[in-house]
Design an enzyme around this catalytic site. Sequence first.
Site, PDB file in Angstrom:
ATOM      1  N   ASP A  70      -2.939   5.791   4.921  1.00 17.90           N
ATOM      2  CA  ASP A  70      -3.605   4.499   4.787  1.00 17.90           C
ATOM      3  C   ASP A  70      -4.559   4.591   3.606  1.00 17.90           C
ATOM      4  OD1 ASP A  70      -3.762   1.832   6.040  1.00 17.90           O
ATOM      5  OD2 ASP A  70      -5.891   2.299   6.030  1.00 17.90           O
ATOM      6  N   LYS A 168       0.179   9.730 -12.856  1.00 18.24           N
ATOM      7  CA  LYS A 168      -0.670   9.229 -11.756  1.00 18.24           C
ATOM      8  C   LYS A 168      -0.785  10.290 -10.668  1.00 18.24           C
ATOM      9  CE  LYS A 168      -1.105   5.746  -8.145  1.00 18.24           C
ATOM     10  NZ  LYS A 168      -0.481   4.688  -7.339  1.00 18.24           N
TER      11      LYS A 168
HETATM   12  P1  ITT Z   1       2.032   0.754   4.945  1.00 19.22           P
HETATM   13  O1  ITT Z   1       0.768   0.386   5.701  1.00 19.22           O
HETATM   14  O2  ITT Z   1       3.273   0.262   5.603  1.00 19.22           O
HETATM   15  O3  ITT Z   1       2.104   2.218   4.607  1.00 19.22           O
HETATM   16  P2  ITT Z   1       0.711  -0.713   2.837  1.00 19.22           P
HETATM   17  O4  ITT Z   1       1.172  -1.296   1.547  1.00 19.22           O
HETATM   18  O5  ITT Z   1      -0.008  -1.622   3.800  1.00 19.22           O
HETATM   19  O6  ITT Z   1       1.960  -0.014   3.528  1.00 19.22           O
HETATM   20  P3  ITT Z   1      -1.763   0.813   2.619  1.00 19.22           P
HETATM   21  O7  ITT Z   1      -2.357   0.160   3.831  1.00 19.22           O
HETATM   22  O8  ITT Z   1      -1.957   2.283   2.470  1.00 19.22           O
HETATM   23  O9  ITT Z   1      -0.194   0.541   2.521  1.00 19.22           O
HETATM   24  O10 ITT Z   1      -2.330   0.189   1.296  1.00 19.22           O
HETATM   25  C1  ITT Z   1      -2.909  -1.086   1.278  1.00 19.22           C
HETATM   26  C2  ITT Z   1      -2.731  -1.714  -0.058  1.00 19.22           C
HETATM   27  O11 ITT Z   1      -3.575  -1.066  -1.007  1.00 19.22           O
HETATM   28  C3  ITT Z   1      -1.321  -1.614  -0.626  1.00 19.22           C
HETATM   29  O12 ITT Z   1      -0.507  -2.658  -0.186  1.00 19.22           O
HETATM   30  C4  ITT Z   1      -1.595  -1.709  -2.126  1.00 19.22           C
HETATM   31  O13 ITT Z   1      -1.737  -3.048  -2.517  1.00 19.22           O
HETATM   32  C5  ITT Z   1      -2.935  -1.003  -2.241  1.00 19.22           C
HETATM   33  N1  ITT Z   1      -2.732   0.408  -2.606  1.00 19.22           N
HETATM   34  C6  ITT Z   1      -2.658   1.491  -1.787  1.00 19.22           C
HETATM   35  N2  ITT Z   1      -2.432   2.607  -2.507  1.00 19.22           N
HETATM   36  C7  ITT Z   1      -2.362   2.222  -3.793  1.00 19.22           C
HETATM   37  C8  ITT Z   1      -2.143   2.891  -5.011  1.00 19.22           C
HETATM   38  O14 ITT Z   1      -1.939   4.189  -5.066  1.00 19.22           O
HETATM   39  N3  ITT Z   1      -2.124   2.157  -6.119  1.00 19.22           N
HETATM   40  C9  ITT Z   1      -2.324   0.834  -6.103  1.00 19.22           C
HETATM   41  N4  ITT Z   1      -2.530   0.121  -5.008  1.00 19.22           N
HETATM   42  C10 ITT Z   1      -2.547   0.812  -3.859  1.00 19.22           C
END
Ligand code: ITT
Length: 192
Positions: A70, A168
């Site tokens: 997360d 990255k």
């Molecule tokens: P899951 O919960 O199904 O894993 P998610 O997209 O909701 O997918 P996260 O809760 O970890 O995943 O991330 C929330 C959001 O934050 C994600 O949708 C991206 O928009 C952003 N995010 C997370 N990691 C990122 C990264 O490495 N680079 C850019 N944006 C990121």
Amino acid sequence: MEGSRLELSVVTENKAKGVEALSILAGLGVKARLVLMGKQEIQSESLEEIALHAARVAYATLRKPLLVDDSGLFIEALNGFPGPYSSYVYKKIGVRGILKLMSGEVNRRACFKTAVATIIPPLEKVYTGETCGEITLEPRGEHGFGFDPIFIPENSKRTYAEMTLEEKNRISHRYKAYKKMVEDLKTKYKTI
Ligand code: ITT
């Protein structure tokens, strides 16, 4: 013995994030596979709590060693918003919406954070990683996903989206959390 090597399932519904996770794990020498599955998100201010809860729920279905990650973008001038709500905020207002909220703001400091929860019975553990930097004035770059086009990590002139995946993955919040995880798992399991 190849047959007994631990395989981690990376559980996410975000394919780009999953591909990035697999690439990091491959670089760290860990066998992993992607399981595209929605995660159950509790509402919490803590990425660690959200990741661990989602990992437990996923384990109840999968019954295989897994990790759930997360992550979120914490913007100082917005008191840490969108932070744990990054997924929802990204879907609703996207990078343009964040830039609008930041319009006229001189303090552009922000940090990306990752909490990665692993369940490898009988152990459950959460590892964290953070990379700080700045929010740009305009989106830049075509690589990556989510908020990558508006985030410039410290000591770089380029956004995450202007970097290759490999670039990255050398400096990212996600890499730092996964590296801690793999170092710890290697002390516990000979077969990772
Ligand atoms: P899951 O919960 O199904 O894993 P998610 O997209 O909701 O997918 P996260 O809760 O970890 O995943 O991330 C929330 C959001 O934050 C994600 O949708 C991206 O928009 C952003 N995010 C997370 N990691 C990122 C990264 O490495 N680079 C850019 N944006 C990121």
